[in-house]
Design a protein around this motif. Structure first.
Motif, PDB file in Angstrom:
ATOM      1  N   TYR A 176      -6.641  -0.240   8.955  1.00 20.81           N
ATOM      2  CA  TYR A 176      -5.936   0.716   8.108  1.00 20.81           C
ATOM      3  C   TYR A 176      -6.963   1.425   7.236  1.00 20.81           C
ATOM      4  O   TYR A 176      -8.049   0.898   6.992  1.00 20.81           O
ATOM      5  CB  TYR A 176      -4.909  -0.011   7.225  1.00 20.81           C
ATOM      6  CG  TYR A 176      -5.509  -1.122   6.397  1.00 20.81           C
ATOM      7  CD1 TYR A 176      -6.039  -0.861   5.132  1.00 20.81           C
ATOM      8  CD2 TYR A 176      -5.590  -2.427   6.887  1.00 20.81           C
ATOM      9  CE1 TYR A 176      -6.622  -1.873   4.397  1.00 20.81           C
ATOM     10  CE2 TYR A 176      -6.170  -3.432   6.145  1.00 20.81           C
ATOM     11  CZ  TYR A 176      -6.685  -3.157   4.902  1.00 20.81           C
ATOM     12  OH  TYR A 176      -7.270  -4.140   4.170  1.00 20.81           O
ATOM     13  N   THR A 230      -0.479   9.011  -2.235  1.00 20.49           N
ATOM     14  CA  THR A 230       0.456   8.014  -1.723  1.00 20.49           C
ATOM     15  C   THR A 230       1.566   8.672  -0.915  1.00 20.49           C
ATOM     16  O   THR A 230       2.008   8.141   0.101  1.00 20.49           O
ATOM     17  CB  THR A 230       1.081   7.211  -2.870  1.00 20.49           C
ATOM     18  OG1 THR A 230       1.443   8.099  -3.918  1.00 20.49           O
ATOM     19  CG2 THR A 230       0.120   6.185  -3.412  1.00 20.49           C
ATOM     20  N   THR A 247      -0.047   2.483   7.570  1.00 23.61           N
ATOM     21  CA  THR A 247      -0.056   3.236   6.320  1.00 23.61           C
ATOM     22  C   THR A 247      -1.318   2.890   5.527  1.00 23.61           C
ATOM     23  O   THR A 247      -1.630   1.725   5.349  1.00 23.61           O
ATOM     24  CB  THR A 247       1.166   2.867   5.467  1.00 23.61           C
ATOM     25  OG1 THR A 247       2.318   2.953   6.287  1.00 23.61           O
ATOM     26  CG2 THR A 247       1.309   3.789   4.286  1.00 23.61           C
ATOM     27  N   LYS A 298      -3.925   2.101   2.575  1.00 23.00           N
ATOM     28  CA  LYS A 298      -3.785   1.353   1.321  1.00 23.00           C
ATOM     29  C   LYS A 298      -4.460   2.156   0.212  1.00 23.00           C
ATOM     30  O   LYS A 298      -5.593   2.603   0.388  1.00 23.00           O
ATOM     31  CB  LYS A 298      -4.468   0.006   1.485  1.00 23.00           C
ATOM     32  CG  LYS A 298      -4.460  -0.833   0.238  1.00 23.00           C
ATOM     33  CD  LYS A 298      -5.446  -1.978   0.355  1.00 23.00           C
ATOM     34  CE  LYS A 298      -6.829  -1.511  -0.042  1.00 23.00           C
ATOM     35  NZ  LYS A 298      -7.838  -2.546   0.057  1.00 23.00           N
ATOM     36  N   ILE A 299      -3.772   2.388  -0.876  1.00 23.55           N
ATOM     37  CA  ILE A 299      -4.332   3.224  -1.932  1.00 23.55           C
ATOM     38  C   ILE A 299      -4.404   2.467  -3.243  1.00 23.55           C
ATOM     39  O   ILE A 299      -3.392   1.992  -3.748  1.00 23.55           O
ATOM     40  CB  ILE A 299      -3.501   4.504  -2.115  1.00 23.55           C
ATOM     41  CG1 ILE A 299      -3.424   5.240  -0.774  1.00 23.55           C
ATOM     42  CG2 ILE A 299      -4.119   5.390  -3.177  1.00 23.55           C
ATOM     43  CD1 ILE A 299      -2.688   6.516  -0.821  1.00 23.55           C
ATOM     44  N   GLU A 300      -5.607   2.359  -3.775  1.00 16.19           N
ATOM     45  CA  GLU A 300      -5.787   1.719  -5.078  1.00 16.19           C
ATOM     46  C   GLU A 300      -6.020   2.794  -6.124  1.00 16.19           C
ATOM     47  O   GLU A 300      -6.753   3.741  -5.887  1.00 16.19           O
ATOM     48  CB  GLU A 300      -7.010   0.810  -5.061  1.00 16.19           C
ATOM     49  CG  GLU A 300      -6.803  -0.490  -4.342  1.00 16.19           C
ATOM     50  CD  GLU A 300      -8.086  -1.287  -4.336  1.00 16.19           C
ATOM     51  OE1 GLU A 300      -8.622  -1.553  -5.415  1.00 16.19           O
ATOM     52  OE2 GLU A 300      -8.562  -1.615  -3.239  1.00 16.19           O
ATOM     53  N   ARG A 359       6.911   6.156  -2.133  1.00 18.86           N
ATOM     54  CA  ARG A 359       6.843   7.162  -3.184  1.00 18.86           C
ATOM     55  C   ARG A 359       8.200   7.806  -3.391  1.00 18.86           C
ATOM     56  O   ARG A 359       8.400   8.546  -4.332  1.00 18.86           O
ATOM     57  CB  ARG A 359       5.795   8.221  -2.830  1.00 18.86           C
ATOM     58  CG  ARG A 359       4.393   7.755  -3.024  1.00 18.86           C
ATOM     59  CD  ARG A 359       4.031   7.574  -4.500  1.00 18.86           C
ATOM     60  NE  ARG A 359       4.215   8.815  -5.218  1.00 18.86           N
ATOM     61  CZ  ARG A 359       4.714   8.920  -6.423  1.00 18.86           C
ATOM     62  NH1 ARG A 359       5.089   7.855  -7.068  1.00 18.86           N
ATOM     63  NH2 ARG A 359       4.840  10.086  -6.999  1.00 18.86           N
ATOM     64  N   VAL A 408      -4.010  -4.157  -7.084  1.00 16.32           N
ATOM     65  CA  VAL A 408      -3.201  -3.133  -7.737  1.00 16.32           C
ATOM     66  C   VAL A 408      -3.306  -1.888  -6.860  1.00 16.32           C
ATOM     67  O   VAL A 408      -4.182  -1.073  -7.034  1.00 16.32           O
ATOM     68  CB  VAL A 408      -3.688  -2.870  -9.172  1.00 16.32           C
ATOM     69  CG1 VAL A 408      -2.859  -1.804  -9.835  1.00 16.32           C
ATOM     70  CG2 VAL A 408      -3.627  -4.148  -9.983  1.00 16.32           C
ATOM     71  N   ALA A 409      -2.436  -1.807  -5.873  1.00 17.46           N
ATOM     72  CA  ALA A 409      -2.575  -0.748  -4.878  1.00 17.46           C
ATOM     73  C   ALA A 409      -1.214  -0.349  -4.327  1.00 17.46           C
ATOM     74  O   ALA A 409      -0.249  -1.090  -4.459  1.00 17.46           O
ATOM     75  CB  ALA A 409      -3.472  -1.223  -3.741  1.00 17.46           C
ATOM     76  N   PHE A 410      -1.200   0.847  -3.725  1.00 20.01           N
ATOM     77  CA  PHE A 410       0.016   1.325  -3.068  1.00 20.01           C
ATOM     78  C   PHE A 410       0.015   0.789  -1.652  1.00 20.01           C
ATOM     79  O   PHE A 410      -0.837   1.165  -0.846  1.00 20.01           O
ATOM     80  CB  PHE A 410       0.020   2.846  -3.072  1.00 20.01           C
ATOM     81  CG  PHE A 410       1.163   3.453  -2.318  1.00 20.01           C
ATOM     82  CD1 PHE A 410       2.439   3.442  -2.842  1.00 20.01           C
ATOM     83  CD2 PHE A 410       0.954   4.045  -1.091  1.00 20.01           C
ATOM     84  CE1 PHE A 410       3.493   4.010  -2.165  1.00 20.01           C
ATOM     85  CE2 PHE A 410       2.007   4.622  -0.400  1.00 20.01           C
ATOM     86  CZ  PHE A 410       3.271   4.596  -0.938  1.00 20.01           C
ATOM     87  N   ASP A 444       3.443  -1.242   3.918  1.00 20.22           N
ATOM     88  CA  ASP A 444       3.824  -2.246   4.900  1.00 20.22           C
ATOM     89  C   ASP A 444       3.965  -3.607   4.222  1.00 20.22           C
ATOM     90  O   ASP A 444       3.147  -3.990   3.393  1.00 20.22           O
ATOM     91  CB  ASP A 444       2.763  -2.319   5.997  1.00 20.22           C
ATOM     92  CG  ASP A 444       2.572  -0.956   6.669  1.00 20.22           C
ATOM     93  OD1 ASP A 444       3.574  -0.228   6.752  1.00 20.22           O
ATOM     94  OD2 ASP A 444       1.450  -0.618   7.061  1.00 20.22           O
TER      95      ASP A 444
END
Lengths: 350, 423
Positions: free
Chosen positions: A29, A43, A57, A59-61, B194, B358-360, B363
């Motif tokens: 990913y 996001t 998807t 991964k966004i920090e 989101r 701490v992440a979006f 899944d």
């Protein structure tokens, strides 16, 4: 009981060994870090990308622009992030650090603009501010109100003292702390913009850039500017509770709460979607993200993620990012960066 | 003698009223302290529940969708245009809407996730193709907010995110009972999103469970072993004193420090993946170990020496004394300490910030090395989102977290009550 704990210990040992073996595997990913301002937009694209493509998807920090750059420039390899979001352009020092660590080819993408608004509660009248007013009200040291080229500690306590056209309410501004990119941009665009309207300060820029920045970029610390934390929702709530206060935050929060708060006019322009988009609203900044070219093709989906982001369906005038409060870049700019995304043109900084 | 006695009594009598008054004041202060904390607790719970209960209901649209054969190619169901099916169905319901701009506003009433729901539905059951049926789809979060009364109808059109025209359509749909509030299953079955109407806490709950599993499996055996050794075997000398002081110190170290340690050791030196529950569990293990060791030692200490002496007296070895007699008696106290340590770990975010949890993450994590986030982080991320519908979801997630905490602390109390021995 003892048997149980022996079993637990055995299980944990086994687990530790399993963990050891899985670590060697690659990543399937995309890993994204960076600005909390770009986070809501990145996001949204990531989610859309995860749903419509065959890839996982991303991964966004949300690490902040500076923190993201640090992680991004740490090197090449599956352990480092592939993309970093930034609410400002990459600094030269960061670019050099990237180069030194082997991150040589970086693709730069400008995704659009973000307006920074100065807003207050709808219960009071809309303010008509100028950047000069903002500088005089919020800087630590300001030119002596009695005249002359001397700087004094900020003496203003009400808006009326700053500018007779403003109401006689105390200066009380809730804004982000120094770690925030929104604060950097506000200081640079609004305060410095007002600061350099004083000819003697502007003249300093050439002679002593450090002193010039010190004057224009230092926010007062006597309680008139209240650091309200990174949470913009909190600022909105506080504005509702205290109609005299002003708040500083990103346009998307104004957009979502337009029944409760209103943006002040700055230099005669309104903080609306249209006026930020056409560039007349002065306190707006471009948003970026940066991609490691070396990871394209190694980590699955990066090229496709770029394609999704640079599609008009996402960042165009009617795209889904506009719904989230992103101000789209002009068509010409979008076309240029979409081409860069396709051809993976690396960024060159000398 | 009697005179002296009398004067003592007099002295006592004289001071008695004052002493009684003092006692009354003291008791009153104590009660006031308890009442204040209960009031604050009620205020907290009250505001969270008042804000959050509405998130358990969600606006749903019932649309009559015809699964057209020409649009759905059996061999390529993934890429079919499901959004068009929904658009057609909406146009059927509102045949008078014709302008392109108006149509776009109309389509916005349906969540952007609705097309994916149709996709999943058709892919699971291709026999739907060619039929026409009433399908329940999520409405957009703005519609949801309007139905719940969070978007005021009486302000000028420009000041709200739903236009007058859209309100008319919504009212029409409600009147036809095509649009109503239903139980919000998505909140419990989906990961983060989101779009408020598509977001759920399952990803965060799974992440929390994986993280706590690692923490429990590591910290309980290590903590108990350390406590047993220190309490039963270790000689008391400068070294063990030093260890004891250090353990007590560790229990008071701010949790962010453990996060930094985790970043330096587990990620940078050992090269473990970022954002993984495995690393989160390891970091939280470090954090909860001192708590467990201290609680376990206290409960070992409370086992009376006579038990040990009796066991040793009839010829048991020290190992047998501990494993057959002391440990079982001390276990309830140890378990209580462990559960309280776990509850603390469940609510922790600061150490996880450093190791990328701490992440979006959309899944739902399926293993210990998948990227994951935890419940308190999810609360933090939602609290920071601009969309208004996330406000109620934040409170709802807090309610879920509180439920877990109450359950864990309740178990601790239950274990103590059930197995506690008094000597």
């Amino acid at each position: 009981m003892l048997k149980k704990s022996v079993a637990l210990a055995a299980a944990s040992l086994m687990m530790a060994s399993v963990a050891g073996t899985t670590l060697a595997a690659g990543r399937d990913y995309i890993s994204i870090v960076g600005s909390s301002t770009v986070y809501p937009f990145a996001t949204t694209v990531a989610e859309q990308f995860g749903k419509t493509s065959r890839f996982k998807t991303p991964k966004i920090e949300s690490t902040g622009s500076g923190g993201g750059m640090k992680l991004f420039c740490a090197g090449i390899g599956v352990k480092t992030p592939d993309v970093t979001n930034s609410s400002r352009r990459i600094k030269k020092s960061e670019y050099q650090k990237c180069q030194a660590n082997g991150v040589t080819d970086i693709v730069e993408m400008k995704i659009g603009y973000d307006g920074i608004v100065v807003a207050n509660s709808k219960k009071t009248a809309q303010l008509e501010l100028s950047r000069k007013d903002l500088f005089l009200a919020l800087a630590k040291d300001v030119p002596d109100p009695k005249g002359g080229e001397k700087l004094v500690a900020n003496p203003y306590t009400t808006w009326k003292e700053v500018n007779p056209a403003l109401p006689a309410t105390p200066i009380e501004v809730l804004g982000p702390p120094p770690t925030s990119g929104t604060r950097d941009a506000f200081v640079e665009l609004a305060m410095e913009g007002g600061c350099k309207q004083f000819p003697f300060i502007k003249a300093m820029k050439k002679k002593d850039k450090k002193a010039y920045k010190g004057i224009c970029h230092t926010v007062r610390e006597d309680g008139a500017y209240i650091e309200a934390g990174e949470n913009d929702n909190l600022i909105v709530q506080k504005l509702e509770a205290n109609p005299q206060a002003l708040g500083i935050f990103g346009f998307s929060f104004l957009d979502q709460n337009s029944d409760k708060i209103q943006g002040s006019r700055v230099d005669g322009t309104n903080p609306t979607f249209e006026e930020i988009a056409d560039g007349s609203y002065p306190v707006s900044r471009p948003l970026y993200f940066y991609v490691k070219k070396a990871h394209v093709g190694v980590i699955p989906g990066i090229a496709e993620y770029l394609a999704e982001f640079s599609n008009d369906r996402a960042w165009g005038e009617d795209g889904y990012l506009a719904d989230k409060g992103l101000i789209p870049a002009p068509v010409e700019e979008r076309r240029q960066f979409a081409r860069a995304a396709k051809e993976l043109t690396p960024l060159v900084m000398d | 003698m009697t005179r002296q006695n009398k004067s003592t009594m007099e002295m006592v009598q004289r001071g008695l009223a004052r002493r009684h008054r003092r006692e009354k004041i003291f008791r009153f202060l104590g009660m006031a302290a308890v009442t204040t904390s209960i009031l604050f607790l009620l205020l907290l719970f009250g505001s969270i529940i008042a804000n959050g209960w509405s998130a358990f209901r969600q606006a749903e649209l019932s649309l009559e969708v015809s699964f057209d054969q020409e649009l759905l190619d059996v061999d390529n169901l993934r890429d079919a245009n499901y959004a068009l099916l929904i658009k057609r169905s909406l146009r059927e319901f509102f045949p008078q809407v014709e302008k392109r701009r108006d149509l776009r506003h109309l389509y916005k009433l349906v969540s952007s996730g609705a097309a994916f729901e149709l996709q999943a539905m058709v892919m699971a059951d291709p026999s739907l193709i060619g039929t026409r049926r009433l399908v329940t789809l999520p409405a957009d979060d703005e519609v949801d907010m309007l139905l719940k009364g969070y978007i005021p109808r009486d302000v000028p059109e420009s000041e709200r995110r739903v236009s007058d025209q859209q309100i008319r359509w919504i009212d029409e749909l409600v009147a036809a009972s095509r649009l109503k509030l239903g139980w919000n299953t998505t909140f419990f079955t989906a990961g983060d999103s989101r779009e408020p109407e598509l977001s759920g806490i399952r990803g965060a709950v799974a992440g929390s469970l994986f993280t706590l599993l690692v923490t429990l499996l590591l910290s309980f055996p290590i903590g108990v072993a350390a406590a047993v050794y220190l309490e039963e075997f270790a000689p008391s000398n400068r070294w063990t004193d030093c260890i004891e002081v250090n353990i007590n110190n560790l229990a008071a170290v701010p949790s962010i420090v453990f996060g930094l340690l985790g970043l330096a050791v587990f990620l940078n030196v050992l090269g473990m993946p970022r954002s993984a529950p495995l690393v989160g569990g390891l970091v939280l293990t470090l954090m909860t170990l001192p708590t467990i060791i201290i609680a376990s030692r206290a409960s070992l200490k409370s086992v009376p020496p006579s038990i040990r002496e009796a066991a040793l007296g009839i010829g048991a070895s020290r190992m047998e004394t501990i494993s057959h007699h002391v440990l079982p008696l001390a276990m309830p106290g140890m378990l209580t300490g462990t559960i309280i340590g776990m509850a603390q770990a469940l609510g922790e975010t600061a150490p996880l910030l450093m190791i990328g949890m701490v992440a979006f993450i959309v899944d739902v994590p399926g293993g210990l090395t998948d990227p994951a986030t935890v419940l308190p982080v999810q609360i933090y991320l939602w609290a920071d989102s601009p969309e208004r519908a996330f406000v109620e979801r934040t409170s709802a997630a807090i309610m879920v977290l509180l439920t877990f905490l109450i359950m864990m602390n309740g178990t601790a109390v239950f274990l103590r009550k059930k197995f506690e021995q008094r000597w």
